[in-house]
Design a protein around this motif. Structure first.
Motif, mmCIF file in Angstrom:
data_model
loop_
_atom_site.group_PDB
_atom_site.id
_atom_site.type_symbol
_atom_site.label_atom_id
_atom_site.label_comp_id
_atom_site.label_asym_id
_atom_site.label_seq_id
_atom_site.Cartn_x
_atom_site.Cartn_y
_atom_site.Cartn_z
ATOM 1 N N THR A 129 87.879 18.025 62.936
ATOM 2 C CA THR A 129 88.334 19.408 62.789
ATOM 3 C C THR A 129 88.193 19.790 61.320
ATOM 4 O OG1 THR A 129 90.645 18.854 62.294
ATOM 5 C CG2 THR A 129 90.039 19.038 64.626
ATOM 6 N N GLN A 183 88.890 23.863 68.774
ATOM 7 C CA GLN A 183 87.634 24.340 69.344
ATOM 8 C C GLN A 183 87.807 25.663 70.085
ATOM 9 O OE1 GLN A 183 86.619 20.755 71.540
ATOM 10 N NE2 GLN A 183 84.984 20.278 70.105
ATOM 11 N N ASN A 201 86.920 28.924 68.542
ATOM 12 C CA ASN A 201 85.501 29.227 68.392
ATOM 13 C C ASN A 201 85.008 29.916 69.665
ATOM 14 O OD1 ASN A 201 82.657 29.105 68.376
ATOM 15 N ND2 ASN A 201 82.666 27.283 67.086
ATOM 16 N N PHE A 224 82.543 28.062 71.796
ATOM 17 C CA PHE A 224 83.045 26.938 72.594
ATOM 18 C C PHE A 224 83.519 27.406 73.961
ATOM 19 C CE2 PHE A 224 86.708 24.477 74.112
ATOM 20 C CZ PHE A 224 86.105 23.246 74.302
#
Length: 204
Positions: free
Chosen positions: A33, A104, A107, A110
């Motif tokens: 991360t 994630q 995003n 994602f």
């Protein structure tokens, strides 16, 4: 010569602690991360407030996603992603699994990729025209946009044709995973209330 009975020593099995955070876990999370160690520790404290035993259930995970998309229907997406990350199928997520997934989810690419994979059940990386409509219906369902034909947020075949005209450079009449997850970067030139106008009005 006498026989000496052997003694069997049963070592108690050391149970894994899900509430403690080790340095190796912190380093692993930092590598996967953009978080620094202090932030990882802070989020771990928050995680334990949600789940005192350090194990996040499906219901708790669904509630977290509902907070991200408060007007959406997150159940189907939550079920898919939870099972994707619960690799050992124990029915819960540990902190390391959760924090990487949580980062994630910030995003857009994602979660659009996860939606694409939900529809692309054969894992071909391409969706034909008849699969594109369910894909966008799943997207709008997740982020909470109405799909009522009357209010203009329904994906029509006209929209799909226009979408393929804009993004389908190979002209194979399919939408690829790469094209969908990067759809936010597409430069739309339509002036006929086509796909670009639809996504501009209801950003994903």
């Amino acid at each position: 010569m006498g026989h000496k009975k052997s003694k069997l020593y049963h070592h108690p099995q050391v149970e894994k602690s899900y509430t403690t955070l080790t340095m190796s876990q912190i380093r692993y999370i930092c590598r996967h991360t953009n978080l620094i160690d202090k932030e990882v520790c802070r989020r771990h404290d928050q995680f334990l407030k949600m789940s005192e035993d350090g194990l996040l259930t499906m219901g708790q995970f669904t509630s977290i996603l509902q907070a991200i998309w408060p007007t959406g229907n997150v159940n189907e997406f939550a079920d898919y992603v939870f099972n994707l990350y619960d690799k050992d199928k124990q029915g819960f997520l540990e902190f390391t699994e959760f924090i990487i997934l949580n980062c994630q989810l910030n995003n857009d690419q994602f979660y659009r990729g996860c939606l694409f994979d939900m529809i692309d059940t054969h894992h071909k990386g391409l969706l034909s025209r008849e699969k594109i409509e369910p894909l966008f219906m799943a997207l709008f369902k997740l982020i909470g946009h109405s799909t009522n034909e009357q209010n203009g947020t329904s994906i029509s075949q006209r929209h799909i044709v226009h979408l393929l005209q804009v993004v389908d450079e190979s002209k194979n009449k399919c939408l690829s995973r790469h094209q969908f997850i990067n759809i936010g970067n597409t430069i739309w030139t339509d002036e006929d209330n086509g796909m670009g106008a639809l996504l501009a009005e209801h950003p994903c």
